[in-house]
Design an enzyme around this catalytic site. Structure first.
Site, PDB file in Angstrom:
ATOM      1  N   HIS A 290     -11.867   4.796 -26.243  1.00 31.49           N
ATOM      2  CA  HIS A 290     -11.880   3.939 -25.052  1.00 31.49           C
ATOM      3  C   HIS A 290     -11.167   4.672 -23.926  1.00 31.49           C
ATOM      4  CE1 HIS A 290      -7.909   3.091 -26.772  1.00 31.49           C
ATOM      5  NE2 HIS A 290      -7.537   2.813 -25.536  1.00 31.49           N
TER       6      HIS A 290
ATOM      7  N   ASP B 187       0.803  -1.226   0.000  1.00 35.12           N
ATOM      8  CA  ASP B 187       0.000   0.000   0.000  1.00 35.12           C
ATOM      9  C   ASP B 187       0.837   1.278   0.000  1.00 35.12           C
ATOM     10  OD1 ASP B 187      -2.243  -1.619   0.111  1.00 35.12           O
ATOM     11  OD2 ASP B 187      -2.393  -1.509   2.294  1.00 35.12           O
TER      12      ASP B 187
END
Length: 320
Positions: free
Chosen positions: A216, A128
């Site tokens: 996209h 993290d």
């Protein structure tokens, strides 16, 4: 005078934890110390499950993901009576100090042991990258590579189908992994917990991109911010573009650590032994500006702040 140390890994596993254990063990043995490995983190410490480690115990470990000592969640460790049993187990084994490898929950356990008079050194092991007092944590760079590879693959299929893809990235309440992956993966949009999020603002940005001819898009978002499947449904409804969500999940924690994580883990493990031999306890190790540092573990948890990489977010937005 320290003669024997213990080492454990706690919380979520991270690539490079084995390299950190290896660094601790071999540096300690070089200095004439004995090392006890503790199975399954604080749970194993409470249950007195330990094994003596030698140089060969950590052979062929530097390249292995996960942690061979195992890890476990053990919320009962918040109880002072439980910690007292753990300290008694350490003393019974003749262990003079403890090296803890893990994330913020692991640091909290080390902090509480320190407050009860048992010297601990914390090493930051988490993908993290949310630990105070260090620029980077062990496992972060490996996870970053995993996430970027996934984004690259999603881009292939998203471009083929002119689809919007949402990628949920780990990080708890820290957006470092998401932000870095968004830049490296060329994501069109990034959503992190440090910045207020509005799904309508995100939709407006996506519509603006479509109006400019974008066929996209990939949206990188940190976990816990919203239900990504619901977000995908909302974006599809508002834009008319097929939208799919992908939760990368625990695949981000696995894999052989990249060279930088192996080096970082090895340096930090060795440095932990240096600190203990110099008489330090109750410290946490970090790397700042490529220099190894150490901080008071209580101060780090209670008072230090972790700066948000706002300039990285600015960069990502300029490259949308």
């Amino acid at each position: 005078m320290i003669k024997k140390i213990g080492v454990l890994t706690s919380g979520g596993d991270a690539p490079g934890m084995n390299a950190a254990i290896r660094g601790v063990v071999r540096a300690a043995l070089t200095e004439g110390l004995e090392v006890m490995g503790i199975y399954d983190g604080y749970l194993g410490l409470y249950e007195d499950r330990m094994v003596q480690l030698d140089r060969y115990s950590v052979s062929d470990m530097i390249n292995r993901g996960g942690t061979f000592l195992g890890s476990a969640r053990f919320p009962e460790f918040r109880d002072e009576n439980v910690r007292a049993v753990a300290i008694e187990n350490l003393k019974k084994r003749g262990i003079d100090a403890l090296v803890v490898i893990g994330g913020d929950g692991s640091y909290m356990g080390a902090k509480r042991l320190t407050e009860m008079g048992f010297p601990c050194i914390g090493l930051p092991g988490t993908i993290d990258n949310d630990i105070k007092g260090t620029d980077y944590t062990i496992g972060y760079f490996t996870a970053l590579g995993t996430v970027v590879e996934a984004i690259d693959r999603l881009r292939d299929t998203s471009s083929s189908h002119q689809r919007i893809s949402i990628v949920e990235v780990m990080g708890r309440y820290c957006g470092d992994l998401t932000l870095a992956a968004a830049i490296a993966g060329g994501c069109e949009f990034v959503v992190v917990p440090e910045v207020e999020f509005s799904r309508d603002d995100l939709v407006a940005e996506i519509k603006a991109g479509i109006a400019k001819g974008k066929k996209h898009a990939i949206v990188a978002i940190t976990e816990h911010m919203c239900d990504v499947d619901e977000l995908a449904h909302y974006i599809e409804k508002e834009t008319g573009r097929e939208t799919r969500a992908t939760v990368l999940g625990h695949i981000q924690r696995g894999g052989s650590p990249v060279p930088y994580d192996r080096i970082l883990a090895s340096r930090m493990g060795s440095y932990a032994i240096e600190l203990l031999l110099e008489g330090f306890g109750g410290r946490c190790v970090g790397i700042q500006n490529e220099q190894l540092v150490h901080h008071d573990i209580i101060d780090a948890i209670e008072n230090m702040k972790r700066p948000f990489k706002g300039d990285w977010l600015d960069c990502a937005k300029k490259l949308y």
